[in-house]
Design a protein around this motif. Sequence first.
Motif, PDB file in Angstrom:
ATOM      1  N   ALA A   1     -24.072  -0.130  14.655  1.00 21.23           N
ATOM      2  CA  ALA A   1     -24.837  -1.219  14.031  1.00 21.23           C
ATOM      3  C   ALA A   1     -23.940  -2.179  13.252  1.00 21.23           C
ATOM      4  O   ALA A   1     -24.188  -3.383  13.214  1.00 21.23           O
ATOM      5  N   ILE A   2     -22.883  -1.647  12.614  1.00 16.65           N
ATOM      6  CA  ILE A   2     -22.052  -2.534  11.773  1.00 16.65           C
ATOM      7  C   ILE A   2     -20.909  -3.183  12.554  1.00 16.65           C
ATOM      8  O   ILE A   2     -20.143  -3.969  11.987  1.00 16.65           O
ATOM      9  N   GLU A   3     -20.839  -2.862  13.842  1.00 17.17           N
ATOM     10  CA  GLU A   3     -19.730  -3.346  14.687  1.00 17.17           C
ATOM     11  C   GLU A   3     -19.385  -4.814  14.436  1.00 17.17           C
ATOM     12  O   GLU A   3     -18.227  -5.152  14.238  1.00 17.17           O
ATOM     13  N   GLU A   4     -20.405  -5.676  14.434  1.00 14.80           N
ATOM     14  CA  GLU A   4     -20.113  -7.109  14.288  1.00 14.80           C
ATOM     15  C   GLU A   4     -20.771  -7.710  13.049  1.00 14.80           C
ATOM     16  O   GLU A   4     -20.921  -8.927  12.944  1.00 14.80           O
ATOM     17  N   ALA A   5     -21.164  -6.848  12.120  1.00 18.51           N
ATOM     18  CA  ALA A   5     -21.938  -7.339  10.970  1.00 18.51           C
ATOM     19  C   ALA A   5     -21.066  -8.090   9.971  1.00 18.51           C
ATOM     20  O   ALA A   5     -19.939  -7.688   9.685  1.00 18.51           O
ATOM     21  N   ASP A   6     -21.594  -9.198   9.451  1.00 19.87           N
ATOM     22  CA  ASP A   6     -20.908  -9.920   8.365  1.00 19.87           C
ATOM     23  C   ASP A   6     -21.332  -9.360   7.013  1.00 19.87           C
ATOM     24  O   ASP A   6     -20.625  -9.494   6.028  1.00 19.87           O
ATOM     25  N   VAL A   7     -22.545  -8.803   6.978  1.00 22.59           N
ATOM     26  CA  VAL A   7     -23.081  -8.269   5.726  1.00 22.59           C
ATOM     27  C   VAL A   7     -23.657  -6.879   5.987  1.00 22.59           C
ATOM     28  O   VAL A   7     -24.473  -6.704   6.893  1.00 22.59           O
TER      29      VAL A   7
ATOM     30  N   ALA B   1     -15.830   3.983   6.609  1.00 28.85           N
ATOM     31  CA  ALA B   1     -14.654   3.403   5.955  1.00 28.85           C
ATOM     32  C   ALA B   1     -13.682   2.726   6.911  1.00 28.85           C
ATOM     33  O   ALA B   1     -13.225   1.609   6.652  1.00 28.85           O
ATOM     34  N   GLU B   2     -13.385   3.401   8.019  1.00 29.38           N
ATOM     35  CA  GLU B   2     -12.363   2.857   8.915  1.00 29.38           C
ATOM     36  C   GLU B   2     -12.768   1.458   9.400  1.00 29.38           C
ATOM     37  O   GLU B   2     -11.991   0.500   9.322  1.00 29.38           O
ATOM     38  N   LYS B   3     -14.013   1.372   9.841  1.00 33.04           N
ATOM     39  CA  LYS B   3     -14.495   0.101  10.389  1.00 33.04           C
ATOM     40  C   LYS B   3     -14.614  -0.961   9.298  1.00 33.04           C
ATOM     41  O   LYS B   3     -14.229  -2.121   9.472  1.00 33.04           O
TER      42      LYS B   3
ATOM     43  N   ALA C   1     -28.349   2.927  -7.505  1.00 33.89           N
ATOM     44  CA  ALA C   1     -28.211   3.082  -8.953  1.00 33.89           C
ATOM     45  C   ALA C   1     -27.102   4.089  -9.239  1.00 33.89           C
ATOM     46  O   ALA C   1     -26.879   5.016  -8.457  1.00 33.89           O
ATOM     47  N   GLY C   2     -26.402   3.888 -10.350  1.00 40.66           N
ATOM     48  CA  GLY C   2     -25.511   4.918 -10.870  1.00 40.66           C
ATOM     49  C   GLY C   2     -24.217   5.133 -10.121  1.00 40.66           C
ATOM     50  O   GLY C   2     -23.551   6.141 -10.353  1.00 40.66           O
ATOM     51  N   ILE C   3     -23.831   4.217  -9.227  1.00 37.87           N
ATOM     52  CA  ILE C   3     -22.528   4.367  -8.550  1.00 37.87           C
ATOM     53  C   ILE C   3     -21.682   3.136  -8.843  1.00 37.87           C
ATOM     54  O   ILE C   3     -22.032   2.024  -8.436  1.00 37.87           O
ATOM     55  N   PRO C   4     -20.578   3.324  -9.583  1.00 33.69           N
ATOM     56  CA  PRO C   4     -19.753   2.169  -9.940  1.00 33.69           C
ATOM     57  C   PRO C   4     -18.955   1.637  -8.759  1.00 33.69           C
ATOM     58  O   PRO C   4     -18.675   2.360  -7.798  1.00 33.69           O
ATOM     59  N   LEU C   5     -18.561   0.379  -8.876  1.00 28.50           N
ATOM     60  CA  LEU C   5     -17.781  -0.254  -7.803  1.00 28.50           C
ATOM     61  C   LEU C   5     -16.512   0.527  -7.475  1.00 28.50           C
ATOM     62  O   LEU C   5     -16.117   0.613  -6.317  1.00 28.50           O
ATOM     63  N   ALA C   6     -15.893   1.100  -8.506  1.00 27.13           N
ATOM     64  CA  ALA C   6     -14.635   1.821  -8.289  1.00 27.13           C
ATOM     65  C   ALA C   6     -14.826   2.946  -7.265  1.00 27.13           C
ATOM     66  O   ALA C   6     -13.917   3.245  -6.480  1.00 27.13           O
ATOM     67  N   ALA C   7     -15.995   3.568  -7.263  1.00 26.74           N
ATOM     68  CA  ALA C   7     -16.246   4.657  -6.311  1.00 26.74           C
ATOM     69  C   ALA C   7     -16.274   4.117  -4.878  1.00 26.74           C
ATOM     70  O   ALA C   7     -15.703   4.715  -3.966  1.00 26.74           O
ATOM     71  N   TYR C   8     -16.915   2.967  -4.689  1.00 27.62           N
ATOM     72  CA  TYR C   8     -16.961   2.385  -3.328  1.00 27.62           C
ATOM     73  C   TYR C   8     -15.559   2.017  -2.858  1.00 27.62           C
ATOM     74  O   TYR C   8     -15.230   2.138  -1.690  1.00 27.62           O
ATOM     75  N   GLN C   9     -14.750   1.526  -3.826  1.00 24.43           N
ATOM     76  CA  GLN C   9     -13.387   1.146  -3.431  1.00 24.43           C
ATOM     77  C   GLN C   9     -12.608   2.371  -2.966  1.00 24.43           C
ATOM     78  O   GLN C   9     -11.834   2.308  -2.016  1.00 24.43           O
ATOM     79  N   ARG C  10     -12.864   3.509  -3.629  1.00 27.86           N
ATOM     80  CA  ARG C  10     -12.205   4.756  -3.190  1.00 27.86           C
ATOM     81  C   ARG C  10     -12.730   5.173  -1.821  1.00 27.86           C
ATOM     82  O   ARG C  10     -11.967   5.584  -0.946  1.00 27.86           O
ATOM     83  N   TRP C  11     -14.029   5.087  -1.640  1.00 21.42           N
ATOM     84  CA  TRP C  11     -14.644   5.626  -0.415  1.00 21.42           C
ATOM     85  C   TRP C  11     -14.471   4.705   0.794  1.00 21.42           C
ATOM     86  O   TRP C  11     -14.367   5.170   1.932  1.00 21.42           O
ATOM     87  N   LEU C  12     -14.495   3.376   0.539  1.00 28.72           N
ATOM     88  CA  LEU C  12     -14.446   2.422   1.664  1.00 28.72           C
ATOM     89  C   LEU C  12     -13.047   1.873   1.902  1.00 28.72           C
ATOM     90  O   LEU C  12     -12.771   1.319   2.956  1.00 28.72           O
ATOM     91  N   GLY C  13     -12.178   2.003   0.898  1.00 32.44           N
ATOM     92  CA  GLY C  13     -10.840   1.430   0.989  1.00 32.44           C
ATOM     93  C   GLY C  13     -10.766   0.174   0.138  1.00 32.44           C
ATOM     94  O   GLY C  13     -11.782  -0.509  -0.064  1.00 32.44           O
ATOM     95  N   ALA C  14      -9.578  -0.126  -0.343  1.00 28.17           N
ATOM     96  CA  ALA C  14      -9.415  -1.270  -1.248  1.00 28.17           C
ATOM     97  C   ALA C  14      -9.603  -2.578  -0.482  1.00 28.17           C
ATOM     98  O   ALA C  14      -9.446  -2.623   0.744  1.00 28.17           O
ATOM     99  N   GLY C  15      -9.951  -3.617  -1.211  1.00 24.44           N
ATOM    100  CA  GLY C  15      -9.986  -4.960  -0.620  1.00 24.44           C
ATOM    101  C   GLY C  15     -11.285  -5.324   0.070  1.00 24.44           C
ATOM    102  O   GLY C  15     -11.404  -6.413   0.640  1.00 24.44           O
TER     103      GLY C  15
END
Length: 270
Positions: free
Chosen positions: A56-62, A80-82, A95-109
């Motif tokens: 589903a996220i193959e070509e997603a912009d959002v 994460a890889e994609k 709720a209750g999940i800080p941005l820093a956690a997503y950066q760890r889980w999804l990768g920086a940037g």
Amino acid sequence: MVFIGGAGNMAGAVIGGMVASGYPADNIVATGRDEQKLKDFCKRTGVHGSTDNLAAIEEADVVVLSVKPQGMKAMCESLAEKVSARKPLVITLAAGIPLAAYQRWLGAGVPIVRAMPNTPALVGTGVTGLYAGDGVTDEHKSVATQMADAVGIALWVEQESGIDQVIAVSGSGPAYYFQFMESMIDAAEKAGMDRADAERLTLQTALGAAKLAVAADVDVAQLKRNVMSPNGTTERAIKRFQEGGLPQLVEQAMGDCAARAAEMANELDK
Ligand SMILES: NC(=O)C1=CN([C@@H]2O[C@H](COP(=O)(O)OP(=O)(O)OC[C@H]3O[C@@H](n4cnc5c(N)ncnc54)[C@H](O)[C@@H]3O)[C@@H](O)[C@H]2O)C=CC1
Ligand SMILES: O=C(O)[C@@H]1CCC=N1
């Protein structure tokens, strides 16, 4: 726009509100694990459905993340890889999940917006608090604002902690009003009114009060006084609320709500 967990309560309300407001259903994909639930949801709203997040996220912009906080880490790691290769705008509703956690889980940037909507989005009367992480451009912000505007009003907060305050007011807020309505309906029934009548009167009163408060050019304290005749019936009821500590109770409940959001951040698997 792809909604991971799209047929759930919150994303379902946002999607339903967006489609009702004229956003093209064809541009939305909802993913989910329960095939039948997803099928029913897609039939109802006209959006596309998929049980395969990666496809589903193959070509997603959002990509909008709307699974329960407890399932967020595993879900993010599976994408994460994609996501880190393509870097779509990620909007998380959790709720209750800080941005820093997503950066760890999804990768920086990866550009990430935290959004805190509420379920009245479904009827176009939602509130969405928004917070932009590093690397979020004005164009990204306008995409997130567009999503929020389509289902109600939006508020960007400057600090990430502002999202916890938004949760305490509007994210969880609908449930406070539902609780109050439930108590009124129960009390009216107990006093002898038919439950269906009690429901009809309570809901219309809540709707009327909210509409009046939004339309009026005086504040809610004045609107309250306008209902209260000296030594009348309303005064007696309001006195009971105040003597029973309702204002303090509301403050404590909202404090507990925001504190729980902060506590959830400490319960995450790193
Ligand atoms: N319910 C509310 O009023 C609000 C909820 N939120 C946030 O929204 C998020 C979702 O909450 P709800 O909609 O209430 O929960 P929900 O349980 O109704 O919806 C989550 C959906 O995600 C699906 N799902 C779970 N894991 C998945 C995966 N790996 N891939 C695809 N789909 C998956 C589930 O089948 C379910 O349909 C939470 O993070 C919550 O903090 C935010 C604001 C208000
Ligand atoms: O109760 C919860 O945790 C979610 C977040 C805001 C509303 N519901």
